[in-house]
Design an enzyme around this catalytic site. Structure first.
Site, PDB file in Angstrom:
ATOM      1  N   TYR A 154       0.640  -1.380  -0.076  1.00 35.33           N
ATOM      2  CA  TYR A 154       0.053  -0.097   0.087  1.00 35.33           C
ATOM      3  C   TYR A 154       0.728   1.342   0.052  1.00 35.33           C
ATOM      4  CZ  TYR A 154      -3.746   2.963   1.702  1.00 35.33           C
ATOM      5  OH  TYR A 154      -4.870   4.032   1.992  1.00 35.33           O
ATOM      6  N   LYS A 158       0.871   4.094  -2.863  1.00 35.90           N
ATOM      7  CA  LYS A 158       0.340   5.515  -2.825  1.00 35.90           C
ATOM      8  C   LYS A 158       1.320   6.384  -2.900  1.00 35.90           C
ATOM      9  CE  LYS A 158      -3.730   4.743  -1.184  1.00 35.90           C
ATOM     10  NZ  LYS A 158      -5.106   5.041  -2.097  1.00 35.90           N
TER      11      LYS A 158
HETATM   12  P1  NAP Z   1     -13.702   2.084   1.334  1.00 33.94           P
HETATM   13  O1  NAP Z   1     -14.913   2.569   2.316  1.00 33.94           O
HETATM   14  O2  NAP Z   1     -13.474   0.658   1.483  1.00 33.94           O
HETATM   15  O3  NAP Z   1     -14.375   2.215  -0.097  1.00 33.94           O
HETATM   16  C1  NAP Z   1     -13.662   1.735  -1.341  1.00 33.94           C
HETATM   17  C2  NAP Z   1     -14.384   2.226  -2.592  1.00 33.94           C
HETATM   18  O4  NAP Z   1     -13.511   1.658  -3.846  1.00 33.94           O
HETATM   19  C3  NAP Z   1     -15.756   1.708  -2.827  1.00 33.94           C
HETATM   20  O5  NAP Z   1     -16.442   2.356  -3.486  1.00 33.94           O
HETATM   21  C4  NAP Z   1     -15.224   0.379  -3.656  1.00 33.94           C
HETATM   22  O6  NAP Z   1     -16.498  -0.060  -4.559  1.00 33.94           O
HETATM   23  C5  NAP Z   1     -14.119   0.852  -4.709  1.00 33.94           C
HETATM   24  N1  NAP Z   1     -13.411   0.039  -5.341  1.00 33.94           N
HETATM   25  C6  NAP Z   1     -12.568  -1.014  -4.749  1.00 33.94           C
HETATM   26  N2  NAP Z   1     -11.907  -1.684  -5.459  1.00 33.94           N
HETATM   27  C7  NAP Z   1     -12.390  -1.320  -6.687  1.00 33.94           C
HETATM   28  C8  NAP Z   1     -12.271  -1.567  -8.132  1.00 33.94           C
HETATM   29  N3  NAP Z   1     -11.243  -2.712  -8.647  1.00 33.94           N
HETATM   30  N4  NAP Z   1     -12.873  -1.044  -9.160  1.00 33.94           N
HETATM   31  C9  NAP Z   1     -13.653  -0.133  -8.683  1.00 33.94           C
HETATM   32  N5  NAP Z   1     -13.948   0.438  -7.552  1.00 33.94           N
HETATM   33  C10 NAP Z   1     -13.221  -0.289  -6.508  1.00 33.94           C
HETATM   34  O7  NAP Z   1     -12.401   2.887   1.114  1.00 33.94           O
HETATM   35  P2  NAP Z   1     -12.236   4.327   1.664  1.00 33.94           P
HETATM   36  O8  NAP Z   1     -11.774   4.407   3.114  1.00 33.94           O
HETATM   37  O9  NAP Z   1     -13.389   5.389   1.462  1.00 33.94           O
HETATM   38  O10 NAP Z   1     -10.943   4.695   0.946  1.00 33.94           O
HETATM   39  C11 NAP Z   1     -10.847   5.582  -0.367  1.00 33.94           C
HETATM   40  C12 NAP Z   1      -9.642   5.968  -0.746  1.00 33.94           C
HETATM   41  O11 NAP Z   1      -8.893   6.662   0.434  1.00 33.94           O
HETATM   42  C13 NAP Z   1      -8.581   4.604  -0.936  1.00 33.94           C
HETATM   43  O12 NAP Z   1      -7.854   4.971  -2.205  1.00 33.94           O
HETATM   44  C14 NAP Z   1      -7.620   4.544   0.150  1.00 33.94           C
HETATM   45  O13 NAP Z   1      -6.532   3.875  -0.095  1.00 33.94           O
HETATM   46  C15 NAP Z   1      -7.722   5.936   0.775  1.00 33.94           C
HETATM   47  N6  NAP Z   1      -7.127   6.352   2.086  1.00 33.94           N
HETATM   48  C16 NAP Z   1      -8.195   5.942   3.094  1.00 33.94           C
HETATM   49  C17 NAP Z   1      -7.691   6.177   4.332  1.00 33.94           C
HETATM   50  C18 NAP Z   1      -8.688   5.751   5.460  1.00 33.94           C
HETATM   51  O14 NAP Z   1      -8.356   5.883   6.720  1.00 33.94           O
HETATM   52  N7  NAP Z   1      -9.955   5.255   5.019  1.00 33.94           N
HETATM   53  C19 NAP Z   1      -6.751   6.424   4.705  1.00 33.94           C
HETATM   54  C20 NAP Z   1      -5.820   6.921   3.608  1.00 33.94           C
HETATM   55  C21 NAP Z   1      -6.015   6.690   2.234  1.00 33.94           C
HETATM   56  P3  NAP Z   1     -17.468  -1.019  -3.798  1.00 33.94           P
HETATM   57  O15 NAP Z   1     -18.383  -0.178  -2.881  1.00 33.94           O
HETATM   58  O16 NAP Z   1     -18.424  -1.468  -5.103  1.00 33.94           O
HETATM   59  O17 NAP Z   1     -16.737  -2.132  -3.063  1.00 33.94           O
END
Ligand code: NAP
Length: 242
Positions: A154, A158
């Site tokens: 990851y 990133k």
């Molecule tokens: P999340 O709640 O797990 O949501 C993930 C989203 O990505 C969902 O809409 C999922 O679709 C979609 N997705 C996953 N694989 C995919 C694929 N192959 N093709 C199309 N869509 C796909 O994640 P989140 O926490 O909101 O994270 C969003 C972004 O922020 C990510 O890039 C993550 O790395 C980054 N981020 C998050 C955090 C954190 O603390 N949460 C921190 C740093 C960075 P479905 O609903 O259909 O499964």
């Protein structure tokens, strides 16, 4: 076709991507949310976007599949005729110590979090170059800036996204396209719900976990109001890493 500006958000059905979609809809954008499997969440998000007065639809395609992405972007163009904001947000984690990390878990994370940004940005940049305007925001992470034990895959993805952000910013500025990244800290979403984060607040200067909307506000700023900002990584982590 429409007079409104158009935003395409990958992974927009849930969590941070959903919050970005709602924030841009509130700002007057029509919004396309991409997702991969959660039909119910996508339908719910589209309904909320429409309640805000946006024209919106969900585009179900796998961001790791170049052909599927190209078809998805072509559909946005057929429906709306332009793309003003792209948020490369879809992402997954497959955490584990590097010693035991399988090639499958390495490749899944690199494909979903990094290669996807190439697949989606590639056709979208061509569209934005013709428009001579656009903003791309890549969803990075503090793991990509500082590294995180148990997240070599990851962190690599990133960090790669941040490098891509800076290179594209330099290539595309003369075409009126800005490219920035947001690096969230710990945000309350499905991605973090199983992590043992008890007591983490004590280590965060602002003393709380982040909400998806904290990230969405930063995305909106970079998309709409940051006319003289490109190639930057905006950390949104409550001061966790200073
Ligand atoms: P999340 O709640 O797990 O949501 C993930 C989203 O990505 C969902 O809409 C999922 O679709 C979609 N997705 C996953 N694989 C995919 C694929 N192959 N093709 C199309 N869509 C796909 O994640 P989140 O926490 O909101 O994270 C969003 C972004 O922020 C990510 O890039 C993550 O790395 C980054 N981020 C998050 C955090 C954190 O603390 N949460 C921190 C740093 C960075 P479905 O609903 O259909 O499964």
């Amino acid at each position: 076709m429409t007079d409104k500006k158009i935003a395409l958000i990958t992974g927009g059905s849930r969590g941070i991507g959903k919050a970005c979609a709602l924030e841009l809809a509130k700002a007057g954008y029509n919004v396309v949310i991409n997702y991969i499997g959660n039909d119910e969440a996508a339908a719910q998000t589209v309904a909320e976007l429409k309640e805000l007065g946006a024209e919106a639809y969900s585009a179900k395609f796998d961001v790791t599949n170049k052909e599927a992405v190209e078809a998805g972007v072509a559909e946005v163009m057929a429906k709306f005729g332009r793309i003003d904001v792209l948020v490369n947000n879809a992402g997954i984690t497959r955490d584990g110590l590097f010693m035991r990390m399988s090639a499958e878990n390495w490749e899944a994370v690199i494909n979903t979090n990094l290669n996807s940004a190439y697949y989606v940005s590639s056709p979208v940049v061509k569209i934005m170059m013709k428009q001579r305007s656009g903003a791309i925001i890549n969803m990075a992470s503090i793991s990509g800036v500082f590294g995180n034990a148990g997240q070599a895959n990851y962190s690599a993805a990133k960090a790669g996204l941040i490098g891509m952000t800076k290179a594209l910013a330099k290539e595309l500025a003369s075409r009126g396209i800005r490219v920035n990244a947001v690096a969230p800290g710990f945000i309350k979403t499905d991605m973090t719900k199983d992590l043992k984060l008890d007591g983490i607040e004590a280590h965060i200067p602002l003393k709380r976990l982040g909400e998806a909307q904290d990230i969405a506000k930063a995305v909106k700023f970079l998309a709409l109001d940051a006319e003289y900002i490109t190639g930057q990584v905006l950390q949104v982590d409550g001061g966790l890493v200073i």
